[in-house]
Design a protein around this motif. Sequence first.
Motif: not given
Length: 168
Positions: A117-122, A141, A144
């Motif tokens: 959640l913190v990385l927000e799929s960077s 990916h 995740e």
Amino acid sequence: MLNENIKAIRKSKGLSQTELAIKLNVVRQTVSKWEQGLSVPDSDMLLSISEALETPVNILLGETVIESEVDDLKAISAKLEVINTHIAQRKTTRKRILHWSLISLCVIIAAIFAILLVLESSYLGWDYSNTETAILGVVVHSFEWLFVRVAPAIIIGAMIGIFLTREK
């Protein structure tokens, strides 16, 4: 006295009259007569009885031998109690280990969710023109995508396991 000793020692060795008779090459009735005191074995037979019962002759001729069945049962019972206690302790220890492993699994999954959640799929903003970055992006990916779909089922299973392994 001899008759009582033969009977008590025979029984403590777990032999029937027939089994002792076979070892001594006599008929069962002969053993029965010795045990009832109706007849007495001769000296050669006394030595054979001693060997068959694995008992010295002086004990056969000596004081009355007390049957040790009750003591044997108490000893066996005590040993079984110790074994059962060890088995119960092992079961309790395994249950605790499983319980805390499931709690740890839930915490780890929650931590991974928090990190995702913190990385927000960077990784979606990465430059995929570089082959190594593209491969790394696909791996992250894929992890995740798989994690988000499988982790809820694992958490539900772990929660059920935690509930079932709790101490009552």
